[in-house]
Write a protein that holds these residues in place. Structure first.
Motif, PDB file in Angstrom:
ATOM      1  N   ASP A 157       0.820  -1.205   0.000  1.00 37.77           N
ATOM      2  CA  ASP A 157       0.000   0.000   0.000  1.00 37.77           C
ATOM      3  C   ASP A 157       0.859   1.263   0.000  1.00 37.77           C
ATOM      4  O   ASP A 157       0.502   2.263  -0.637  1.00 37.77           O
ATOM      5  CB  ASP A 157      -0.948   0.002   1.198  1.00 37.77           C
ATOM      6  CG  ASP A 157      -2.110  -0.959   1.014  1.00 37.77           C
ATOM      7  OD1 ASP A 157      -2.292  -1.470  -0.113  1.00 37.77           O
ATOM      8  OD2 ASP A 157      -2.843  -1.216   1.990  1.00 37.77           O
ATOM      9  N   ASP A 171     -15.916   0.834 -11.799  1.00 43.63           N
ATOM     10  CA  ASP A 171     -16.159  -0.599 -11.613  1.00 43.63           C
ATOM     11  C   ASP A 171     -17.287  -1.032 -12.549  1.00 43.63           C
ATOM     12  O   ASP A 171     -18.459  -1.076 -12.168  1.00 43.63           O
ATOM     13  CB  ASP A 171     -16.514  -0.880 -10.153  1.00 43.63           C
ATOM     14  CG  ASP A 171     -16.651  -2.374  -9.883  1.00 43.63           C
ATOM     15  OD1 ASP A 171     -16.184  -3.159 -10.714  1.00 43.63           O
ATOM     16  OD2 ASP A 171     -17.235  -2.727  -8.843  1.00 43.63           O
ATOM     17  N   SER A 209      -5.902  -7.527  -6.378  1.00 48.53           N
ATOM     18  CA  SER A 209      -6.699  -6.313  -6.252  1.00 48.53           C
ATOM     19  C   SER A 209      -6.450  -5.694  -4.884  1.00 48.53           C
ATOM     20  O   SER A 209      -6.293  -6.389  -3.888  1.00 48.53           O
ATOM     21  CB  SER A 209      -8.186  -6.620  -6.428  1.00 48.53           C
ATOM     22  OG  SER A 209      -8.635  -7.493  -5.412  1.00 48.53           O
ATOM     23  N   ARG A 210      -6.388  -4.356  -4.864  1.00 51.12           N
ATOM     24  CA  ARG A 210      -6.210  -3.612  -3.625  1.00 51.12           C
ATOM     25  C   ARG A 210      -7.266  -2.513  -3.555  1.00 51.12           C
ATOM     26  O   ARG A 210      -7.577  -1.886  -4.572  1.00 51.12           O
ATOM     27  CB  ARG A 210      -4.825  -2.943  -3.560  1.00 51.12           C
ATOM     28  CG  ARG A 210      -3.652  -3.878  -3.677  1.00 51.12           C
ATOM     29  CD  ARG A 210      -3.547  -4.827  -2.513  1.00 51.12           C
ATOM     30  NE  ARG A 210      -3.407  -4.176  -1.219  1.00 51.12           N
ATOM     31  CZ  ARG A 210      -3.397  -4.829  -0.060  1.00 51.12           C
ATOM     32  NH1 ARG A 210      -3.524  -6.140  -0.034  1.00 51.12           N
ATOM     33  NH2 ARG A 210      -3.252  -4.177   1.075  1.00 51.12           N
ATOM     34  N   PRO A 211      -7.826  -2.245  -2.374  1.00 55.79           N
ATOM     35  CA  PRO A 211      -8.750  -1.118  -2.254  1.00 55.79           C
ATOM     36  C   PRO A 211      -8.066   0.170  -2.698  1.00 55.79           C
ATOM     37  O   PRO A 211      -6.910   0.424  -2.341  1.00 55.79           O
ATOM     38  CB  PRO A 211      -9.084  -1.091  -0.752  1.00 55.79           C
ATOM     39  CG  PRO A 211      -8.792  -2.475  -0.277  1.00 55.79           C
ATOM     40  CD  PRO A 211      -7.646  -2.965  -1.105  1.00 55.79           C
ATOM     41  N   SER A 212      -8.769   0.972  -3.480  1.00 55.58           N
ATOM     42  CA  SER A 212      -8.171   2.180  -4.048  1.00 55.58           C
ATOM     43  C   SER A 212      -8.108   3.342  -3.065  1.00 55.58           C
ATOM     44  O   SER A 212      -7.537   4.382  -3.383  1.00 55.58           O
ATOM     45  CB  SER A 212      -8.961   2.620  -5.275  1.00 55.58           C
ATOM     46  OG  SER A 212     -10.250   3.072  -4.877  1.00 55.58           O
ATOM     47  N   LYS A 213      -8.705   3.191  -1.885  1.00 55.89           N
ATOM     48  CA  LYS A 213      -8.809   4.245  -0.865  1.00 55.89           C
ATOM     49  C   LYS A 213      -9.801   5.331  -1.272  1.00 55.89           C
ATOM     50  O   LYS A 213      -9.919   6.353  -0.605  1.00 55.89           O
ATOM     51  CB  LYS A 213      -7.442   4.902  -0.571  1.00 55.89           C
ATOM     52  CG  LYS A 213      -6.261   3.954  -0.462  1.00 55.89           C
ATOM     53  CD  LYS A 213      -6.350   3.015   0.706  1.00 55.89           C
ATOM     54  CE  LYS A 213      -5.076   2.193   0.846  1.00 55.89           C
ATOM     55  NZ  LYS A 213      -5.184   1.153   1.875  1.00 55.89           N
ATOM     56  N   LEU A 267     -15.642   2.297  -0.767  1.00 56.06           N
ATOM     57  CA  LEU A 267     -15.887   0.870  -0.641  1.00 56.06           C
ATOM     58  C   LEU A 267     -16.242   0.274  -2.004  1.00 56.06           C
ATOM     59  O   LEU A 267     -17.088   0.808  -2.731  1.00 56.06           O
ATOM     60  CB  LEU A 267     -17.029   0.639   0.351  1.00 56.06           C
ATOM     61  CG  LEU A 267     -17.242  -0.805   0.818  1.00 56.06           C
ATOM     62  CD1 LEU A 267     -16.037  -1.306   1.582  1.00 56.06           C
ATOM     63  CD2 LEU A 267     -18.491  -0.874   1.702  1.00 56.06           C
ATOM     64  N   GLY A 268     -15.585  -0.814  -2.371  1.00 53.63           N
ATOM     65  CA  GLY A 268     -15.852  -1.477  -3.638  1.00 53.63           C
ATOM     66  C   GLY A 268     -15.049  -0.937  -4.813  1.00 53.63           C
ATOM     67  O   GLY A 268     -15.196  -1.431  -5.931  1.00 53.63           O
ATOM     68  N   ASP A 269     -14.198   0.070  -4.559  1.00 48.44           N
ATOM     69  CA  ASP A 269     -13.371   0.656  -5.619  1.00 48.44           C
ATOM     70  C   ASP A 269     -11.965   0.078  -5.497  1.00 48.44           C
ATOM     71  O   ASP A 269     -11.302   0.274  -4.474  1.00 48.44           O
ATOM     72  CB  ASP A 269     -13.336   2.178  -5.477  1.00 48.44           C
ATOM     73  CG  ASP A 269     -12.795   2.862  -6.713  1.00 48.44           C
ATOM     74  OD1 ASP A 269     -12.335   2.148  -7.624  1.00 48.44           O
ATOM     75  OD2 ASP A 269     -12.811   4.106  -6.760  1.00 48.44           O
ATOM     76  N   TYR A 270     -11.504  -0.629  -6.536  1.00 46.60           N
ATOM     77  CA  TYR A 270     -10.240  -1.357  -6.460  1.00 46.60           C
ATOM     78  C   TYR A 270      -9.295  -0.971  -7.588  1.00 46.60           C
ATOM     79  O   TYR A 270      -9.720  -0.554  -8.668  1.00 46.60           O
ATOM     80  CB  TYR A 270     -10.481  -2.869  -6.523  1.00 46.60           C
ATOM     81  CG  TYR A 270     -11.188  -3.419  -5.305  1.00 46.60           C
ATOM     82  CD1 TYR A 270     -10.464  -3.873  -4.211  1.00 46.60           C
ATOM     83  CD2 TYR A 270     -12.580  -3.472  -5.250  1.00 46.60           C
ATOM     84  CE1 TYR A 270     -11.113  -4.373  -3.093  1.00 46.60           C
ATOM     85  CE2 TYR A 270     -13.235  -3.958  -4.134  1.00 46.60           C
ATOM     86  CZ  TYR A 270     -12.494  -4.411  -3.056  1.00 46.60           C
ATOM     87  OH  TYR A 270     -13.128  -4.897  -1.946  1.00 46.60           O
TER      88      TYR A 270
END
Length: 311
Positions: A71, A208, A232-236, A239-242
């Motif tokens: 991260d 998405d 896949s990593r959470p994009s910060k 929620l649900g955006d990777y």
């Protein structure tokens, strides 16, 4: 060979697996080696120019990716991976001299190490309280300082020697193929192609939507570029955006890789290059032509221009 006034930071303190992996790299021993207490402090020092190279864990074969490392590389710093090092991991339960397994009521270690010994602790110390430390060596150091026979540390054998602890149970990792991968990172510069390389990058989606991942993967499939890792990593951003962290076979200067990255640069809102570094696999495929004035060509050429021969 020494590197006057060159400093290399690593996850410490003395006795960590990170230090053990670092010491296996003979060409790096000429640097002034500086331990840091956290992964983020290593990368922050590198980003600020306080050190010239950083050495941090990135992935374990049992517990997976080290989130603090990936991260930070994806979101917090513009640093370049220049080498990977893989180390076989063997974990010991350490305690004060004379302590036995039945004495241990509290266990300290780095979270990934605790996870790698989950079955052992469940089967042998089901009532012991587990606590997280900043590193395996820091856990061993703490056991020595507390001087309490009811406290143990999961750590490397070398940590026991450094802090005068005994091995209560040895090789307690749940899987015997346990390995950890480490990254050597620097502020800028890319090692030249060896013909056996990996390239790491991050792809950010526009949104998405159905087929968004497929459209990324299709660029590699069309050119027969082999993907070694996809995560896949959470994009910060919500929620649900990777975003997608990808490692592939080949060097950024290989025409087939160059072309794939250029195509992704054209279609994605953002792509971040993390590095090209030596690997034991061969790139495959054929180059495709493009216009020298193409913005994606200009972008990729700026990356290739950063290739250098040494530290």
């Amino acid at each position: 060979m020494g590197y006057p006034n060159k400093r290399l930071g690593f996850l410490g303190p003395e006795g960590t697996f990170t230090e053990e992996a670092l010491l296996s790299q003979k060409d790096l021993l000429g640097f002034e080696l500086i331990p840091f207490i956290t992964i983020d402090s290593v990368l922050d020092a590198l980003n600020s120019g306080a050190i010239d190279l950083g050495f941090v864990p990135i992935e374990n074969s049992i517990e997976g990716t080290v989130s603090a490392t990936i991260d930070s590389l994806v979101f917090d710093y513009d640093l370049t991976i220049v080498r990977e090092v893989i180390l076989d991991i063997h974990l010991q339960l350490l305690g004060l001299r004379g302590a036995t397994l039945s004495d241990i009521k509290e266990i300290w270690s780095y979270p990934h190490a605790l996870g790698q010994c989950r079955k052992f602790t469940a089967n042998n110390l089901p009532n012991a309280v587990t606590n997280a430390s900043t590193s395996t060596a820091e856990a061993a150091k703490m056991v020595a300082l507390k001087n309490d026979g009811a406290i143990g540390a999961i750590a490397p054998r070398v940590s026991g020697k450094i802090y005068d602890l005994s091995v209560i149970a040895e090789n307690i990792e749940d899987h015997k193929g346990n390995q950890t991968r480490f990254f050597l990172v620097q502020k800028d510069g890319i090692p030249p192609s060896t013909g056996h390389d990996k390239t790491a990058l991050v792809c950010f989606q526009l949104s998405d939507t159905p087929g968004s991942l497929f459209s990324i993967l299709a660029e590699f499939y069309a050119r027969t570029v082999n993907l070694i890792k996809l995560e896949s990593r959470p994009s910060k951003e919500g929620l649900g955006d990777y975003c997608f962290v990808i490692e592939l076979e080949g060097h950024v200067s290989d025409p087939i890789v160059t072309d794939a990255l250029m195509s992704l640069k054209r279609k994605l809102p953002e792509i971040k290059f993390l590095g090209s570094f030596p690997n034991m696999t061969d790139p495959k495929g054929l180059p495709l032509e493009s216009d020298a004035s193409d913005p994606s060509r200009i972008w990729i050429n700026k990356i290739i221009d950063r290739i250098q021969g040494s530290f």
